[in-house]
Design a protein around this motif. Sequence first.
Motif, PDB file in Angstrom:
ATOM      1  N   CYS A 148       0.845  -1.187   0.000  1.00 52.38           N
ATOM      2  CA  CYS A 148       0.000   0.000   0.000  1.00 52.38           C
ATOM      3  C   CYS A 148       0.881   1.238   0.000  1.00 52.38           C
ATOM      4  N   THR A 149       0.404   2.254  -0.693  1.00 57.39           N
ATOM      5  CA  THR A 149       1.179   3.483  -0.796  1.00 57.39           C
ATOM      6  C   THR A 149       0.490   4.670  -0.121  1.00 57.39           C
ATOM      7  N   GLU A 150      -0.810   4.578   0.047  1.00 57.96           N
ATOM      8  CA  GLU A 150      -1.553   5.698   0.636  1.00 57.96           C
ATOM      9  C   GLU A 150      -2.728   5.156   1.425  1.00 57.96           C
ATOM     10  N   GLY A 151      -3.193   5.946   2.398  1.00 56.49           N
ATOM     11  CA  GLY A 151      -4.425   5.630   3.095  1.00 56.49           C
ATOM     12  C   GLY A 151      -4.200   4.929   4.411  1.00 56.49           C
ATOM     13  N   THR A 152      -5.314   4.628   5.058  1.00 62.48           N
ATOM     14  CA  THR A 152      -5.297   4.000   6.371  1.00 62.48           C
ATOM     15  C   THR A 152      -5.656   2.530   6.222  1.00 62.48           C
ATOM     16  N   ASP A 153      -4.954   1.708   6.992  1.00 65.58           N
ATOM     17  CA  ASP A 153      -5.116   0.266   6.881  1.00 65.58           C
ATOM     18  C   ASP A 153      -6.576  -0.183   6.945  1.00 65.58           C
ATOM     19  N   GLY A 154      -7.009  -0.818   5.876  1.00 68.51           N
ATOM     20  CA  GLY A 154      -8.342  -1.407   5.835  1.00 68.51           C
ATOM     21  C   GLY A 154      -9.483  -0.417   5.692  1.00 68.51           C
ATOM     22  N   LYS A 155      -9.148   0.832   5.435  1.00 68.84           N
ATOM     23  CA  LYS A 155     -10.208   1.849   5.289  1.00 68.84           C
ATOM     24  C   LYS A 155     -10.416   2.155   3.806  1.00 68.84           C
ATOM     25  N   PRO A 156     -11.684   2.335   3.399  1.00 71.29           N
ATOM     26  CA  PRO A 156     -11.938   2.701   2.000  1.00 71.29           C
ATOM     27  C   PRO A 156     -11.076   3.895   1.598  1.00 71.29           C
TER      28      PRO A 156
END
Length: 169
Positions: free
Chosen positions: A59-67
Amino acid sequence: MAAILFLLLLASCHTILATQNQKAIVTGQINGTTADQVWPYIRDYCNLYLIFPSDNSFCTEGTDGKPGQIRFSTGKIPGTQPNSTFIFYTREILIKVDAKKRFLTYEFRENNIGVTFLRATMQVLPAKNGSTFKWTVVRAPVLGQTYEQFVQGLEGVVSGIVGLIQNLF
Ligand SMILES: *[C@@H]1O[C@H](CO)[C@@H](O)[C@H](O)[C@H]1NC(C)=O
Ligand SMILES: *[C@@H]1O[C@H](CO)[C@@H](O)[C@H](O)[C@H]1NC(C)=O
Ligand SMILES: *[C@@H]1O[C@H](CO)[C@@H](O)[C@H](O)[C@H]1NC(C)=O
Protein backbone atom coordinates in the motif's frame (compact mmCIF):
# COMPACT_ATOMS: atom_id res chain seq x y z
CA MET A 1 -42.09 7.91 -23.07
CA ALA A 2 -41.30 4.25 -22.49
CA ALA A 3 -41.83 3.52 -26.18
CA ILE A 4 -39.39 6.27 -27.18
CA LEU A 5 -36.84 4.95 -24.70
CA PHE A 6 -37.26 1.46 -26.12
CA LEU A 7 -36.71 2.71 -29.67
CA LEU A 8 -33.64 4.63 -28.58
CA LEU A 9 -32.25 1.52 -26.90
CA LEU A 10 -32.97 -0.54 -29.99
CA ALA A 11 -31.26 2.01 -32.24
CA SER A 12 -28.10 2.12 -30.13
CA CYS A 13 -28.05 -1.60 -29.38
CA HIS A 14 -24.76 -2.25 -31.19
CA THR A 15 -22.97 0.46 -29.27
CA ILE A 16 -24.37 -0.79 -25.97
CA LEU A 17 -23.23 -4.36 -26.64
CA ALA A 18 -19.74 -3.27 -27.60
CA THR A 19 -19.12 -1.21 -24.48
CA GLN A 20 -21.19 -3.07 -21.87
CA ASN A 21 -19.24 -4.19 -18.81
CA GLN A 22 -18.41 -7.87 -18.50
CA LYS A 23 -19.13 -9.71 -15.27
CA ALA A 24 -17.67 -13.00 -14.10
CA ILE A 25 -17.97 -14.90 -10.83
CA VAL A 26 -15.32 -17.53 -10.22
CA THR A 27 -15.09 -19.70 -7.10
CA GLY A 28 -12.58 -22.13 -5.63
CA GLN A 29 -12.74 -24.62 -2.76
CA ILE A 30 -10.45 -24.43 0.25
CA ASN A 31 -10.57 -27.74 2.09
CA GLY A 32 -10.50 -28.16 5.84
CA THR A 33 -10.17 -24.43 6.62
CA THR A 34 -13.14 -22.37 7.82
CA ALA A 35 -14.22 -19.06 6.32
CA ASP A 36 -13.30 -17.33 9.59
CA GLN A 37 -9.77 -18.73 9.36
CA VAL A 38 -9.38 -17.62 5.74
CA TRP A 39 -10.93 -14.16 6.08
CA PRO A 40 -7.88 -12.44 7.69
CA TYR A 41 -5.86 -13.20 4.54
CA ILE A 42 -8.53 -11.75 2.24
CA ARG A 43 -8.95 -8.83 4.60
CA ASP A 44 -5.19 -8.13 4.48
CA TYR A 45 -5.60 -5.84 1.46
CA CYS A 46 -2.02 -4.53 1.34
CA ASN A 47 -0.44 -7.98 1.52
CA LEU A 48 -2.38 -9.52 -1.33
CA TYR A 49 0.85 -11.09 -2.57
CA LEU A 50 0.54 -13.72 0.20
CA ILE A 51 -2.42 -15.31 -1.59
CA PHE A 52 -2.20 -14.02 -5.16
CA PRO A 53 -0.01 -15.84 -7.72
CA SER A 54 2.82 -13.85 -9.34
CA ASP A 55 2.06 -10.72 -7.47
CA ASN A 56 3.99 -8.25 -5.40
CA SER A 57 1.81 -5.77 -3.56
CA PHE A 58 2.05 -2.97 -1.05
CA CYS A 59 0.00 0.00 0.00
CA THR A 60 1.18 3.48 -0.80
CA GLU A 61 -1.55 5.70 0.64
CA GLY A 62 -4.43 5.63 3.10
CA THR A 63 -5.30 4.00 6.37
CA ASP A 64 -5.12 0.27 6.88
CA GLY A 65 -8.34 -1.41 5.84
CA LYS A 66 -10.21 1.85 5.29
CA PRO A 67 -11.94 2.70 2.00
CA GLY A 68 -9.70 4.91 -0.11
CA GLN A 69 -6.54 2.99 0.68
CA ILE A 70 -4.29 2.68 -2.39
CA ARG A 71 -2.55 -0.58 -3.25
CA PHE A 72 0.12 -1.01 -5.87
CA SER A 73 0.50 -4.47 -7.41
CA THR A 74 3.10 -5.65 -9.84
CA GLY A 75 4.28 -8.96 -11.19
CA LYS A 76 5.41 -11.02 -14.14
CA ILE A 77 2.99 -12.64 -16.54
CA PRO A 78 3.66 -14.50 -19.79
CA GLY A 79 4.26 -12.08 -22.64
CA THR A 80 2.82 -12.26 -26.13
CA GLN A 81 6.06 -13.70 -27.61
CA PRO A 82 7.08 -17.31 -26.81
CA ASN A 83 9.11 -17.51 -23.55
CA SER A 84 8.73 -13.78 -22.94
CA THR A 85 7.51 -12.15 -19.76
CA PHE A 86 5.60 -8.96 -19.22
CA ILE A 87 5.82 -6.84 -16.07
CA PHE A 88 2.34 -5.63 -15.21
CA TYR A 89 1.34 -3.02 -12.66
CA THR A 90 -1.99 -1.91 -11.31
CA ARG A 91 -2.89 0.80 -8.85
CA GLU A 92 -6.03 -0.12 -6.94
CA ILE A 93 -8.31 1.63 -4.49
CA LEU A 94 -10.14 -0.07 -1.65
CA ILE A 95 -13.86 0.65 -1.94
CA LYS A 96 -15.54 -1.36 0.79
CA VAL A 97 -14.82 -3.87 3.54
CA ASP A 98 -17.56 -5.96 5.17
CA ALA A 99 -16.12 -8.09 7.97
CA LYS A 100 -19.49 -9.67 8.75
CA LYS A 101 -20.02 -10.98 5.23
CA ARG A 102 -16.26 -11.41 4.80
CA PHE A 103 -15.77 -9.49 1.58
CA LEU A 104 -13.81 -6.56 0.27
CA THR A 105 -14.27 -4.58 -2.93
CA TYR A 106 -11.60 -2.68 -4.82
CA GLU A 107 -11.26 -0.90 -8.13
CA PHE A 108 -8.47 -0.50 -10.64
CA ARG A 109 -7.00 2.89 -11.25
CA GLU A 110 -3.88 3.23 -13.44
CA ASN A 111 -2.55 0.02 -14.98
CA ASN A 112 -0.53 -1.14 -17.99
CA ILE A 113 -2.80 -4.03 -18.94
CA GLY A 114 -5.34 -2.02 -20.89
CA VAL A 115 -8.15 -2.14 -18.34
CA THR A 116 -10.20 1.06 -18.36
CA PHE A 117 -12.62 -0.08 -15.63
CA LEU A 118 -12.50 -2.98 -13.18
CA ARG A 119 -14.31 -3.48 -9.91
CA ALA A 120 -13.74 -6.71 -8.01
CA THR A 121 -14.99 -8.30 -4.82
CA MET A 122 -13.15 -11.04 -2.97
CA GLN A 123 -15.27 -12.98 -0.51
CA VAL A 124 -14.91 -16.08 1.59
CA LEU A 125 -17.98 -18.17 2.38
CA PRO A 126 -18.49 -21.16 4.66
CA ALA A 127 -18.70 -24.48 2.80
CA LYS A 128 -19.30 -28.10 3.69
CA ASN A 129 -15.67 -29.15 3.68
CA GLY A 130 -14.06 -25.85 4.62
CA SER A 131 -14.71 -22.64 2.72
CA THR A 132 -15.30 -21.18 -0.70
CA PHE A 133 -13.31 -18.31 -2.18
CA LYS A 134 -15.48 -16.19 -4.45
CA TRP A 135 -14.14 -13.57 -6.86
CA THR A 136 -16.63 -11.33 -8.62
CA VAL A 137 -15.11 -9.19 -11.33
CA VAL A 138 -16.87 -6.53 -13.39
CA ARG A 139 -14.79 -4.80 -16.02
CA ALA A 140 -14.96 -2.93 -19.29
CA PRO A 141 -14.15 -5.14 -22.27
CA VAL A 142 -10.44 -5.30 -23.10
CA LEU A 143 -9.39 -4.98 -26.71
CA GLY A 144 -8.29 -8.29 -28.21
CA GLN A 145 -9.59 -10.43 -25.35
CA THR A 146 -12.80 -12.48 -25.57
CA TYR A 147 -15.13 -13.00 -22.61
CA GLU A 148 -14.03 -16.66 -22.48
CA GLN A 149 -10.37 -15.65 -22.25
CA PHE A 150 -11.27 -13.20 -19.49
CA VAL A 151 -13.00 -15.96 -17.49
CA GLN A 152 -10.22 -18.49 -18.15
CA GLY A 153 -7.68 -15.99 -16.85
CA LEU A 154 -9.71 -15.52 -13.66
CA GLU A 155 -10.10 -19.28 -13.21
CA GLY A 156 -6.33 -19.70 -13.44
CA VAL A 157 -5.79 -17.05 -10.80
CA VAL A 158 -8.46 -18.49 -8.47
CA SER A 159 -6.95 -21.96 -8.61
CA GLY A 160 -3.63 -20.34 -7.68
CA ILE A 161 -5.26 -18.37 -4.86
CA VAL A 162 -6.98 -21.36 -3.24
CA GLY A 163 -3.75 -23.35 -3.53
CA LEU A 164 -1.74 -20.59 -1.82
CA ILE A 165 -4.37 -20.20 0.92
CA GLN A 166 -4.48 -23.97 1.47
CA ASN A 167 -0.68 -23.94 1.94
CA LEU A 168 -0.92 -21.30 4.67
CA PHE A 169 -2.63 -23.77 7.01
C1 LIG B 1 -12.30 -32.34 1.74
O1 LIG B 1 -11.04 -31.90 2.23
C2 LIG B 1 -10.00 -32.84 2.16
C3 LIG B 1 -8.73 -32.20 2.73
O2 LIG B 1 -8.99 -31.56 3.93
C4 LIG B 1 -9.79 -33.30 0.73
O3 LIG B 1 -8.79 -34.30 0.70
C5 LIG B 1 -11.09 -33.81 0.13
O4 LIG B 1 -10.90 -34.08 -1.24
C6 LIG B 1 -12.20 -32.78 0.28
N1 LIG B 1 -13.46 -33.33 -0.20
C7 LIG B 1 -14.35 -32.61 -0.94
C8 LIG B 1 -15.60 -33.32 -1.32
O5 LIG B 1 -14.17 -31.45 -1.27
C1 LIG C 1 11.33 -21.72 -24.47
O1 LIG C 1 12.10 -22.15 -23.37
C2 LIG C 1 12.25 -23.56 -23.31
C3 LIG C 1 12.98 -23.92 -22.00
O2 LIG C 1 14.06 -23.06 -21.75
C4 LIG C 1 13.00 -24.05 -24.55
O3 LIG C 1 13.14 -25.46 -24.51
C5 LIG C 1 12.23 -23.64 -25.79
O4 LIG C 1 12.97 -23.98 -26.95
C6 LIG C 1 11.98 -22.14 -25.81
N1 LIG C 1 11.10 -21.77 -26.91
C7 LIG C 1 11.32 -20.71 -27.71
C8 LIG C 1 10.34 -20.49 -28.78
O5 LIG C 1 12.27 -19.95 -27.55
C1 LIG D 1 -10.51 -29.27 -2.37
O1 LIG D 1 -11.06 -30.50 -2.71
C2 LIG D 1 -11.71 -30.51 -3.96
C3 LIG D 1 -12.35 -31.86 -4.14
O2 LIG D 1 -11.44 -32.91 -3.88
C4 LIG D 1 -10.71 -30.18 -5.06
O3 LIG D 1 -11.37 -30.09 -6.31
C5 LIG D 1 -10.03 -28.85 -4.76
O4 LIG D 1 -9.03 -28.59 -5.70
C6 LIG D 1 -9.44 -28.86 -3.37
N1 LIG D 1 -8.91 -27.54 -3.06
C7 LIG D 1 -7.61 -27.27 -2.92
C8 LIG D 1 -7.25 -25.85 -2.61
O5 LIG D 1 -6.73 -28.10 -3.03
